[in-house]
Design a protein around this motif. Sequence first.
Motif, PDB file in Angstrom:
ATOM      1  N   TYR A 127       0.807  -0.876   0.272  1.00 47.08           N
ATOM      2  CA  TYR A 127       0.227   0.322  -0.318  1.00 47.08           C
ATOM      3  C   TYR A 127       0.636   1.220  -0.322  1.00 47.08           C
ATOM      4  O   TYR A 127       0.193   2.470  -0.002  1.00 47.08           O
ATOM      5  N   GLY A 134       1.359   2.078  -3.174  1.00 42.86           N
ATOM      6  CA  GLY A 134       0.107   1.843  -4.511  1.00 42.86           C
ATOM      7  C   GLY A 134      -0.881   2.781  -4.622  1.00 42.86           C
ATOM      8  O   GLY A 134      -0.032   3.706  -4.951  1.00 42.86           O
ATOM      9  N   THR A 135      -2.586   2.834  -5.084  1.00 42.17           N
ATOM     10  CA  THR A 135      -3.266   3.907  -5.157  1.00 42.17           C
ATOM     11  C   THR A 135      -3.004   5.201  -4.173  1.00 42.17           C
ATOM     12  O   THR A 135      -2.537   5.085  -3.188  1.00 42.17           O
ATOM     13  N   GLN A 154      -5.003   3.535  -1.241  1.00 37.44           N
ATOM     14  CA  GLN A 154      -3.989   2.920  -0.025  1.00 37.44           C
ATOM     15  C   GLN A 154      -3.053   3.620   0.240  1.00 37.44           C
ATOM     16  O   GLN A 154      -2.871   3.545   1.728  1.00 37.44           O
TER      17      GLN A 154
END
Length: 474
Positions: free
Chosen positions: A416, A419-420, A423
Amino acid sequence: MTIEPSPCDEKCHSSDKMDMARAESIKAGSVSRVVDLESREVFQTGDDVLEFRTVSWQRATIMFCKINFAMSILAIPNAISSVGAVGGSIILVGFTSLNVYTALILGSFCNRHPECHMLADMMGHIWGKIGREFVGIQTIVLQVIITAGGVVTTAVGLNALSNHSQCTAVFGLVSAILITACSSVRTFSKLGWITWFGMITFTIGVFVFTVAVTQQDRPAGAPQTGDFDLGWKAIAYPGFVVGMVSSVNLFICTSGSSMFLPIISEMRRPQDYRKACLLAGLIVGVLYLVLSLVIYRYCGSWLSVPAFGSAGPLFKKISYGISLPGLIIGLGIYQHVAAKYVFVRLLRDSDHLQKNTFVHWGLWLGINIALGTAAFIVAEAVPILNYLLALAGALCAAPFSLIFPCLLWMYDFKGYRSGTLVQKLQYAVHALIALIGLFMVVGTAYAVAVAIKTAFETGMITRVFDCADNSGSS
């Protein structure tokens, strides 16, 4: 006459076979994963071993409630008086919500890694063998300090009930023996029925005390004639030392999630942990908030610690008489957790772990006696409940309930970090919670050290193993 399959039929049958094969593969993989997780459980099931995994989610809920709803209620009203009703309510609700969330993190990690019996095993995934041993020692220290606070409170109760008929140190020893007797019950399942009894009696005792303070003209500690200032405040402005000691007392009351973990290992269905944890968190949070606010409303700044002394001689005796069994049983669970950690740590790869052998029983009873002795010594050295709770919060509860769960979450979801956006935000929130925990450790350790030093200098603590009455009964 025969019908030849068309190309379409052959194609469809081929596709169906592929889907069925894929489904069977997924099913086999799921079964394999379940079997793999089962084989990694701390306690195995079978006809030739002592059965440990017998705890239902309902019984687990009561145990979680009893772990958290304990002697903290006797210190929380005083903590709220230091920071005010509004400030105390916000701190209590905030920390309770945070502690329940991190408890869910620990339970999820435990179910993903069922070989983990205690928090020390979990931290071994991050820090290796040295980290596991360090956190294991912290676990023992936490339980000893919490049990020591219980020894102090139980000794106060015995003093109150007997009008200080014996040396306080003797009552402390009696308390330690009773707590150790409860902790020596070997499985959480067998602790279950006395846990129900303990939860009910302790809650009734606190409820009786709460009703009593609402019916008296003035708190027992206030001047009994003339006008007086109740000292109730919506918002108070304490200094750093008092504020930190009070805040950590509000924090530690629901920070017992690390002690839920060995119960998961003895649950019939560890997957039911989540609902047991949420229900227990709701029950305990409501009890603490409502009872402590009512007590503070009618006692104001004239609260004693433990709080039962604020109800006057008669109801102090009644409250202690009803609640002492529940207090002792709750403390027995605390000590049982520490004893079970050491027991499993030493016998995990041995046949003695789940066999009724001399080594099994000798080690189990010996560990409990050693922990009870250590708690008695600490209780006689620092015989003030809120200082002991604050010390436990600074050294162990803040790392266990705030720092370590977030580190474990970041370990399992390390992806994470890159990540996005959502996240990354989740990762940052868990890092922030860990930093709050670090502040609690440093700030509270300093505040408690200053408070204990002041207590010795001002005579609040005169000497260790003191015989003087600590209940105000003589």
